[in-house]
Scaffold this motif. Structure first.
Motif, PDB file in Angstrom:
ATOM      1  N   ARG A 177       0.850  -1.201   0.000  1.00  0.00           N
ATOM      2  CA  ARG A 177       0.000   0.000   0.000  1.00  0.00           C
ATOM      3  C   ARG A 177       0.877   1.240   0.000  1.00  0.00           C
ATOM      4  O   ARG A 177       1.879   1.310   0.712  1.00  0.00           O
ATOM      5  N   VAL A 178       0.502   2.228  -0.792  1.00  0.00           N
ATOM      6  CA  VAL A 178       1.220   3.499  -0.812  1.00  0.00           C
ATOM      7  C   VAL A 178       0.235   4.645  -0.589  1.00  0.00           C
ATOM      8  O   VAL A 178      -0.960   4.540  -0.915  1.00  0.00           O
ATOM      9  N   VAL A 179       0.739   5.713  -0.017  1.00  0.00           N
ATOM     10  CA  VAL A 179      -0.030   6.947   0.179  1.00  0.00           C
ATOM     11  C   VAL A 179       0.806   8.093  -0.368  1.00  0.00           C
ATOM     12  O   VAL A 179       2.018   8.156  -0.120  1.00  0.00           O
ATOM     13  N   GLY A 180       0.175   8.979  -1.127  1.00  0.00           N
ATOM     14  CA  GLY A 180       0.936  10.084  -1.687  1.00  0.00           C
ATOM     15  C   GLY A 180       0.070  11.093  -2.399  1.00  0.00           C
ATOM     16  O   GLY A 180      -1.154  11.134  -2.205  1.00  0.00           O
TER      17      GLY A 180
ATOM     18  N   GLU B 186       6.735  21.177  -9.110  1.00  0.00           N
ATOM     19  CA  GLU B 186       5.522  21.775  -8.545  1.00  0.00           C
ATOM     20  C   GLU B 186       5.220  21.235  -7.150  1.00  0.00           C
ATOM     21  O   GLU B 186       4.654  21.932  -6.302  1.00  0.00           O
ATOM     22  N   LEU B 187       5.599  19.987  -6.909  1.00  0.00           N
ATOM     23  CA  LEU B 187       5.341  19.371  -5.608  1.00  0.00           C
ATOM     24  C   LEU B 187       6.081  20.114  -4.502  1.00  0.00           C
ATOM     25  O   LEU B 187       5.534  20.346  -3.420  1.00  0.00           O
ATOM     26  N   GLY B 188       7.312  20.512  -4.787  1.00  0.00           N
ATOM     27  CA  GLY B 188       8.073  21.354  -3.864  1.00  0.00           C
ATOM     28  C   GLY B 188       8.118  20.811  -2.448  1.00  0.00           C
ATOM     29  O   GLY B 188       8.365  19.633  -2.195  1.00  0.00           O
ATOM     30  N   ALA B 189       7.825  21.699  -1.494  1.00  0.00           N
ATOM     31  CA  ALA B 189       7.923  21.345  -0.079  1.00  0.00           C
ATOM     32  C   ALA B 189       6.875  20.323   0.348  1.00  0.00           C
ATOM     33  O   ALA B 189       7.037  19.681   1.400  1.00  0.00           O
ATOM     34  N   ASP B 190       5.826  20.152  -0.450  1.00  0.00           N
ATOM     35  CA  ASP B 190       4.796  19.173  -0.089  1.00  0.00           C
ATOM     36  C   ASP B 190       5.338  17.753  -0.041  1.00  0.00           C
ATOM     37  O   ASP B 190       4.717  16.864   0.540  1.00  0.00           O
ATOM     38  N   VAL B 191       6.489  17.540  -0.658  1.00  0.00           N
ATOM     39  CA  VAL B 191       7.070  16.200  -0.632  1.00  0.00           C
ATOM     40  C   VAL B 191       7.381  15.770   0.798  1.00  0.00           C
ATOM     41  O   VAL B 191       7.339  14.580   1.128  1.00  0.00           O
ATOM     42  N   HIS B 192       7.650  16.742   1.674  1.00  0.00           N
ATOM     43  CA  HIS B 192       7.951  16.400   3.074  1.00  0.00           C
ATOM     44  C   HIS B 192       6.723  15.844   3.782  1.00  0.00           C
ATOM     45  O   HIS B 192       6.849  15.011   4.689  1.00  0.00           O
ATOM     46  N   LYS B 193       5.529  16.286   3.365  1.00  0.00           N
ATOM     47  CA  LYS B 193       4.304  15.734   3.954  1.00  0.00           C
ATOM     48  C   LYS B 193       4.179  14.250   3.619  1.00  0.00           C
ATOM     49  O   LYS B 193       3.676  13.464   4.422  1.00  0.00           O
TER      50      LYS B 193
ATOM     51  N   ALA C 268       3.905  10.664  -6.339  1.00  0.00           N
ATOM     52  CA  ALA C 268       4.969  10.666  -5.344  1.00  0.00           C
ATOM     53  C   ALA C 268       4.362  10.106  -4.073  1.00  0.00           C
ATOM     54  O   ALA C 268       3.351  10.620  -3.576  1.00  0.00           O
ATOM     55  N   CYS C 269       4.959   9.051  -3.525  1.00  0.00           N
ATOM     56  CA  CYS C 269       4.310   8.351  -2.425  1.00  0.00           C
ATOM     57  C   CYS C 269       5.326   7.587  -1.595  1.00  0.00           C
ATOM     58  O   CYS C 269       6.511   7.530  -1.937  1.00  0.00           O
ATOM     59  N   VAL C 270       4.847   6.984  -0.518  1.00  0.00           N
ATOM     60  CA  VAL C 270       5.667   6.098   0.302  1.00  0.00           C
ATOM     61  C   VAL C 270       4.839   4.885   0.673  1.00  0.00           C
ATOM     62  O   VAL C 270       3.606   4.952   0.739  1.00  0.00           O
ATOM     63  N   ALA C 271       5.525   3.780   0.905  1.00  0.00           N
ATOM     64  CA  ALA C 271       4.861   2.604   1.443  1.00  0.00           C
ATOM     65  C   ALA C 271       4.614   2.857   2.928  1.00  0.00           C
ATOM     66  O   ALA C 271       5.542   3.227   3.660  1.00  0.00           O
ATOM     67  N   THR C 272       3.377   2.687   3.374  1.00  0.00           N
ATOM     68  CA  THR C 272       3.060   3.030   4.761  1.00  0.00           C
ATOM     69  C   THR C 272       1.756   2.374   5.199  1.00  0.00           C
ATOM     70  O   THR C 272       0.902   2.045   4.368  1.00  0.00           O
ATOM     71  N   ASN C 273       1.624   2.218   6.521  1.00  0.00           N
ATOM     72  CA  ASN C 273       0.368   1.784   7.121  1.00  0.00           C
ATOM     73  C   ASN C 273      -0.348   2.934   7.806  1.00  0.00           C
ATOM     74  O   ASN C 273      -1.387   2.738   8.446  1.00  0.00           O
ATOM     75  N   GLN C 274       0.198   4.137   7.665  1.00  0.00           N
ATOM     76  CA  GLN C 274      -0.414   5.320   8.270  1.00  0.00           C
ATOM     77  C   GLN C 274      -1.732   5.659   7.555  1.00  0.00           C
ATOM     78  O   GLN C 274      -1.901   5.366   6.362  1.00  0.00           O
ATOM     79  N   PRO C 275      -2.683   6.285   8.283  1.00  0.00           N
ATOM     80  CA  PRO C 275      -3.931   6.721   7.636  1.00  0.00           C
ATOM     81  C   PRO C 275      -3.643   7.698   6.504  1.00  0.00           C
ATOM     82  O   PRO C 275      -2.667   8.453   6.541  1.00  0.00           O
ATOM     83  N   CYS C 276      -4.488   7.681   5.494  1.00  0.00           N
ATOM     84  CA  CYS C 276      -4.316   8.575   4.345  1.00  0.00           C
ATOM     85  C   CYS C 276      -4.887   9.950   4.655  1.00  0.00           C
ATOM     86  O   CYS C 276      -6.081  10.079   4.937  1.00  0.00           O
ATOM     87  N   PRO C 277      -4.065  11.011   4.630  1.00  0.00           N
ATOM     88  CA  PRO C 277      -4.589  12.369   4.841  1.00  0.00           C
ATOM     89  C   PRO C 277      -5.609  12.744   3.766  1.00  0.00           C
ATOM     90  O   PRO C 277      -5.595  12.198   2.658  1.00  0.00           O
ATOM     91  N   ASN C 278      -6.479  13.692   4.103  1.00  0.00           N
ATOM     92  CA  ASN C 278      -7.559  14.068   3.189  1.00  0.00           C
ATOM     93  C   ASN C 278      -7.059  14.562   1.849  1.00  0.00           C
ATOM     94  O   ASN C 278      -7.681  14.332   0.812  1.00  0.00           O
ATOM     95  N   GLU C 279      -5.910  15.251   1.845  1.00  0.00           N
ATOM     96  CA  GLU C 279      -5.419  15.848   0.592  1.00  0.00           C
ATOM     97  C   GLU C 279      -4.590  14.877  -0.238  1.00  0.00           C
ATOM     98  O   GLU C 279      -4.089  15.247  -1.293  1.00  0.00           O
TER      99      GLU C 279
END
Length: 285
Positions: free
Chosen positions: A139-142, A165-172, A201-212
């Motif tokens: 699973r990925v979230v991004g 365009e992603l810029g600093a949002d990549v840190h989120k 742009a994403c990461v493999a994670t089990n964290q909840p998916c943020p709304n955005e």
């Protein structure tokens, strides 16, 4: 040699359908690949996009017809699939630098774009290291690309624009990493029904998916994994070129129409010593 034959058969089909009846799906079928793969591979193999190659060949033939016959420009335009003289003139001028009627003037200079033929090129002076892995689904979230589906023929440029365009949002996105594998920031190009679906742009994670953001599952696959070192995007583009033109034809594997993964292992992607990987989904030939 069978792959070369498939590709050259596809080029022959293109020559027979420069009249506006060209079906990209049929070109891909003859080339024994998906439309997704064809559009990705063609610029690496030919140096130009598939659509530009078709345009150049059609306008080369149109110029030859204009010089060899007294046919009306509109009739030649219709022959090559242009119902609008304006559209035909625009395409013709893009290739030859003049209008169709100007070609018939004394001393007019037109451009010949010859038909391509793919041949076997013996290379291999630089070895290519790779490993084959069996990767289970993850699973990925991004953050998916905001401009919808890309034309795969300019996907490289679109991806570079997307990361800028992603810029600093990549840190989120990076902040969602929780130790899930494959670790690292990922650039994932999803494929659906043999065609491009989404870049993320994403990461493999089990964290909840943020709304955005958006969550997806990368299906299980066999991957050929290639290491890359150098500043993005040039180092990655160079590696893709070698994979598709050198490794794939002689590897004993075929590129599977699944999800392509780029894995970025160092924070500074534009550093000369930046490290990354390409994961190419494959099946044994």
């Amino acid at each position: 040699m069978s792959q070369l034959k498939h590709l050259n058969d596809a080029l022959a089909y293109i020559e027979e359908h420069l009249d506006g009846t060209l079906d990209t799906g049929e070109v891909a079928r003859i080339a024994a690949c998906s439309a997704y793969q064809l559009k990705r591979m063609f610029p690496y193999l030919a140096g130009i996009t598939l659509s530009e190659y078709v345009r150049r060949r059609a306008m080369t033939r149109a110029a030859q017809d204009l010089l060899a016959t007294d046919e009306k420009v509109i009739d030649i335009a219709l022959r090559y699939g242009y119902e609008s003289p304006t559209a035909f003139s625009k395409a013709f001028r893009r290739v030859h630098g003049m209008s169709p009627s100007d070609v018939r003037q004394p001393g007019a200079q037109v451009t010949l774009h010859p038909r391509l033929i793919f041949t076997l090129s013996v290379k291999g002076e630089e070895p290519m290291d790779y490993r084959i892995i069996e990767q289970s689904a993850f699973r990925v979230v991004g953050i998916p690309s905001a401009n919808g589906k890309w034309d795969l023929e300019d996907a490289g440029a679109k991806a570079a624009e997307y990361w800028e365009e992603l810029g600093a949002d990549v840190h989120k996105v990076v902040n969602l990493m929780d130790g899930s594998e494959p670790a690292g920031l990922l650039g994932v190009q999803f494929c659906k029904d043999g065609d491009f679906d989404c870049y993320m742009a994403c990461v493999a994670t089990n964290q909840p998916c943020p709304n955005e953001m958006e969550e997806r599952v990368v299906a299980a696959a066999t991957y050929a994994v290639f290491e890359c070192e150098g500043a993005m995007p040039d180092a990655m583009n160079d590696l893709w070129h070698r994979i598709l033109t050198e490794w794939l034809p002689s590897s004993g594997y075929e590129w599977e129409s699944k999800t392509d993964v780029e894995r970025y292992l160092t924070p500074n992607m534009i550093s000369p010593d930046s490290r990354s990987e390409v994961w190419l989904p494959v099946v044994k030939r």
